[in-house]
Design a protein around this motif. Structure first.
Motif, PDB file in Angstrom:
ATOM      1  N   ASN A  57     -12.253 -64.667  38.877  1.00  0.00           N
ATOM      2  CA  ASN A  57     -11.894 -63.314  38.452  1.00  0.00           C
ATOM      3  C   ASN A  57     -10.931 -62.666  39.441  1.00  0.00           C
ATOM      4  OD1 ASN A  57     -13.900 -62.886  36.107  1.00  0.00           O
ATOM      5  ND2 ASN A  57     -15.235 -63.541  37.779  1.00  0.00           N
ATOM      6  N   ASN A  58     -10.076 -61.802  38.906  1.00  0.00           N
ATOM      7  CA  ASN A  58      -9.193 -60.982  39.741  1.00  0.00           C
ATOM      8  C   ASN A  58      -9.711 -59.549  39.639  1.00  0.00           C
ATOM      9  OD1 ASN A  58      -7.061 -59.625  41.003  1.00  0.00           O
ATOM     10  ND2 ASN A  58      -5.574 -61.127  40.277  1.00  0.00           N
ATOM     11  N   ILE A  59     -10.304 -59.054  40.740  1.00  0.00           N
ATOM     12  CA  ILE A  59     -11.054 -57.799  40.710  1.00  0.00           C
ATOM     13  C   ILE A  59     -10.379 -56.778  41.616  1.00  0.00           C
ATOM     14  CG2 ILE A  59     -13.292 -56.722  41.153  1.00  0.00           C
ATOM     15  CD1 ILE A  59     -14.427 -59.690  40.957  1.00  0.00           C
ATOM     16  N   THR A  60     -10.033 -55.624  41.078  1.00  0.00           N
ATOM     17  CA  THR A  60      -9.473 -54.532  41.868  1.00  0.00           C
ATOM     18  C   THR A  60     -10.240 -53.258  41.567  1.00  0.00           C
ATOM     19  OG1 THR A  60      -7.256 -55.512  41.826  1.00  0.00           O
ATOM     20  CG2 THR A  60      -7.423 -53.181  42.407  1.00  0.00           C
ATOM     21  N   SER A  61     -10.834 -52.689  42.607  1.00  0.00           N
ATOM     22  CA  SER A  61     -11.491 -51.389  42.468  1.00  0.00           C
ATOM     23  C   SER A  61     -10.687 -50.378  43.264  1.00  0.00           C
ATOM     24  CB  SER A  61     -12.931 -51.449  42.991  1.00  0.00           C
ATOM     25  OG  SER A  61     -13.514 -50.168  42.911  1.00  0.00           O
ATOM     26  N   ASN A  62     -10.183 -49.374  42.588  1.00  0.00           N
ATOM     27  CA  ASN A  62      -9.340 -48.384  43.254  1.00  0.00           C
ATOM     28  C   ASN A  62     -10.136 -47.380  44.067  1.00  0.00           C
ATOM     29  OD1 ASN A  62      -6.525 -49.012  42.505  1.00  0.00           O
ATOM     30  ND2 ASN A  62      -7.321 -48.808  40.419  1.00  0.00           N
ATOM     31  N   ASN A  63     -11.420 -47.210  43.752  1.00  0.00           N
ATOM     32  CA  ASN A  63     -12.201 -46.172  44.433  1.00  0.00           C
ATOM     33  C   ASN A  63     -13.564 -46.623  44.931  1.00  0.00           C
ATOM     34  OD1 ASN A  63     -10.400 -43.823  44.157  1.00  0.00           O
ATOM     35  ND2 ASN A  63     -10.754 -44.107  41.963  1.00  0.00           N
ATOM     36  N   SER A  64     -13.994 -47.854  44.609  1.00  0.00           N
ATOM     37  CA  SER A  64     -15.353 -48.247  44.961  1.00  0.00           C
ATOM     38  C   SER A  64     -15.395 -49.710  45.398  1.00  0.00           C
ATOM     39  CB  SER A  64     -16.287 -47.999  43.774  1.00  0.00           C
ATOM     40  OG  SER A  64     -17.638 -48.108  44.179  1.00  0.00           O
ATOM     41  N   HIS A  65     -16.587 -50.322  45.353  1.00  0.00           N
ATOM     42  CA  HIS A  65     -16.771 -51.689  45.820  1.00  0.00           C
ATOM     43  C   HIS A  65     -16.204 -52.699  44.813  1.00  0.00           C
ATOM     44  CE1 HIS A  65     -19.413 -49.424  48.320  1.00  0.00           C
ATOM     45  NE2 HIS A  65     -20.398 -49.343  47.420  1.00  0.00           N
ATOM     46  N   GLY A  66     -15.675 -53.783  45.347  1.00  0.00           N
ATOM     47  CA  GLY A  66     -15.186 -54.835  44.459  1.00  0.00           C
ATOM     48  C   GLY A  66     -16.319 -55.542  43.751  1.00  0.00           C
ATOM     49  N   ASN A  82     -10.606 -63.183  43.522  1.00  0.00           N
ATOM     50  CA  ASN A  82      -9.717 -62.360  44.339  1.00  0.00           C
ATOM     51  C   ASN A  82     -10.247 -60.928  44.251  1.00  0.00           C
ATOM     52  OD1 ASN A  82      -7.653 -61.020  45.608  1.00  0.00           O
ATOM     53  ND2 ASN A  82      -6.028 -62.168  44.604  1.00  0.00           N
ATOM     54  N   ILE A  83     -10.744 -60.393  45.382  1.00  0.00           N
ATOM     55  CA  ILE A  83     -11.500 -59.137  45.369  1.00  0.00           C
ATOM     56  C   ILE A  83     -10.780 -58.120  46.247  1.00  0.00           C
ATOM     57  CG2 ILE A  83     -13.726 -58.073  45.875  1.00  0.00           C
ATOM     58  CD1 ILE A  83     -14.830 -61.071  45.789  1.00  0.00           C
ATOM     59  N   THR A  84     -10.421 -56.981  45.670  1.00  0.00           N
ATOM     60  CA  THR A  84      -9.678 -55.952  46.405  1.00  0.00           C
ATOM     61  C   THR A  84     -10.322 -54.597  46.182  1.00  0.00           C
ATOM     62  OG1 THR A  84      -7.618 -57.189  46.082  1.00  0.00           O
ATOM     63  CG2 THR A  84      -7.423 -54.883  46.751  1.00  0.00           C
ATOM     64  N   SER A  85     -10.544 -53.868  47.282  1.00  0.00           N
ATOM     65  CA  SER A  85     -11.032 -52.492  47.217  1.00  0.00           C
ATOM     66  C   SER A  85     -10.037 -51.591  47.928  1.00  0.00           C
ATOM     67  CB  SER A  85     -12.413 -52.386  47.870  1.00  0.00           C
ATOM     68  OG  SER A  85     -12.869 -51.057  47.838  1.00  0.00           O
ATOM     69  N   LEU A  86      -9.605 -50.521  47.267  1.00  0.00           N
ATOM     70  CA  LEU A  86      -8.456 -49.752  47.742  1.00  0.00           C
ATOM     71  C   LEU A  86      -8.792 -48.330  48.198  1.00  0.00           C
ATOM     72  CD1 LEU A  86      -5.841 -50.880  45.072  1.00  0.00           C
ATOM     73  CD2 LEU A  86      -6.053 -51.658  47.444  1.00  0.00           C
ATOM     74  N   ASN A  87     -10.072 -48.060  48.420  1.00  0.00           N
ATOM     75  CA  ASN A  87     -10.461 -46.731  48.907  1.00  0.00           C
ATOM     76  C   ASN A  87     -10.932 -46.858  50.354  1.00  0.00           C
ATOM     77  OD1 ASN A  87     -11.738 -44.236  49.448  1.00  0.00           O
ATOM     78  ND2 ASN A  87     -12.268 -43.972  47.292  1.00  0.00           N
ATOM     79  N   ALA A  88     -10.397 -46.029  51.249  1.00  0.00           N
ATOM     80  CA  ALA A  88     -10.745 -46.109  52.669  1.00  0.00           C
ATOM     81  C   ALA A  88     -12.025 -45.353  53.005  1.00  0.00           C
ATOM     82  CB  ALA A  88      -9.591 -45.586  53.521  1.00  0.00           C
ATOM     83  N   SER A  89     -12.760 -44.894  52.000  1.00  0.00           N
ATOM     84  CA  SER A  89     -13.980 -44.135  52.241  1.00  0.00           C
ATOM     85  C   SER A  89     -15.177 -44.822  51.587  1.00  0.00           C
ATOM     86  CB  SER A  89     -13.832 -42.701  51.700  1.00  0.00           C
ATOM     87  OG  SER A  89     -15.018 -41.964  51.884  1.00  0.00           O
ATOM     88  N   ASN A  90     -15.868 -45.661  52.360  1.00  0.00           N
ATOM     89  CA  ASN A  90     -17.126 -46.274  51.912  1.00  0.00           C
ATOM     90  C   ASN A  90     -16.992 -47.072  50.619  1.00  0.00           C
ATOM     91  OD1 ASN A  90     -18.616 -45.054  54.074  1.00  0.00           O
ATOM     92  ND2 ASN A  90     -18.589 -43.139  52.922  1.00  0.00           N
TER      93      ASN A  90
END
Length: 244
Positions: A57-66, A82-90
């Protein structure tokens, strides 16, 4: 893209897809993008569930956990994602919380602005051939590749690419810490035996002992002069904190 959870197994509001019997589900070959809040914008969420397979899976969470494993989540196998999380707050690449035990991860590519992998109150999880990309821009001030907390024990990283200076042990309650966490880092050792003319030696005896003189391999080479790759321990790091 989803404004809630991308895919959930177990009971979860706002899920794009909900696994029915909570066991033996397979989630694979999806592109998952979520825009929800930290509380419900997980890429994949697994809770109260066992024996699931999450892969390719290609997983992108813009605000939370992947990927978020929570509450009595056992024996799941998660690989080639491929796991990406893009929020710098928790918001973490992989977050394991409250008895997420005996899960297996391998060949995952993980990046986050908050933390690569956090294990909280979770035990006996293994990671093999995974890659954690350390954050270098837009990161949380307390960014770490790996965080262990609340008695995260028997965690093993085998042949995992990460920054060894980016490991943290964080007590769940800094004011009254009383917990034990540990992480073992291992690598594959390859051995090939050749003679003086650089030809492979079949049947050569190979004995490998660790720094404590404990035997970890005793066998002979194959026709190529090699033995199977052997996992050897570089170090075990313990985070122990007691306050009475």
């Amino acid at each position: 893209a989803s404004d809630g959870i991308g895919i959930a197994i177990g009971e979860s509001p706002g899920a794009g897809l909900l696994g029915g019997n909570n066991t033996n589900n397979s989630i694979y070959s999806n592109k998952i993008v979520t825009n929800g809040s930290i509380g419900n914008g997980y890429g994949i969420y697994i809770t109260n569930s066992i024996n699931n397979f999450i892969y390719n899976n290609n997983i992108t969470s813009n605000n939370s956990h992947g990927i978020y494993l929570y509450n009595n989540t056992f024996n799941n196998v998660i690989y080639n994602n491929n796991i990406t999380s893009l929020n710098a707050s928790n918001a973490y690449g992989i977050y394991m919380h409250k008895n997420a035990n005996n899960n297996t991860f391998y060949n995952n590519f993980i990046s986050s602005l908050s933390a690569g992998i956090i294990l909280n109150d979770s035990r006996s999880n293994t990671f093999t051939n995974d890659t954690i990309v350390s954050c270098i821009a837009g990161c949380a001030g307390n960014y770490f590749d790996i965080v262990l907390s609340s008695n995260a024990t028997d965690i093993t990283f085998l042949n995992v690419s990460f920054n060894k200076s980016m490991i943290s042990f964080m007590p769940n309650s800094p004011a009254t810490p009383r917990e034990i966490n540990n992480l073992t880092v291992q690598w594959y050792l390859d051995v090939n035996v050749t003679n003086v003319t650089n030809n492979a030696m079949s049947g050569a005896q190979v004995v490998i002992n660790n720094s404590l003189s404990r035997n970890i391999f005793n066998g002979t080479t194959s026709s190529t002069g090699a033995i199977p790759p052997q996992p050897v321990t570089e170090f075990t790091i313990n985070g122990r904190s007691f306050k009475s």
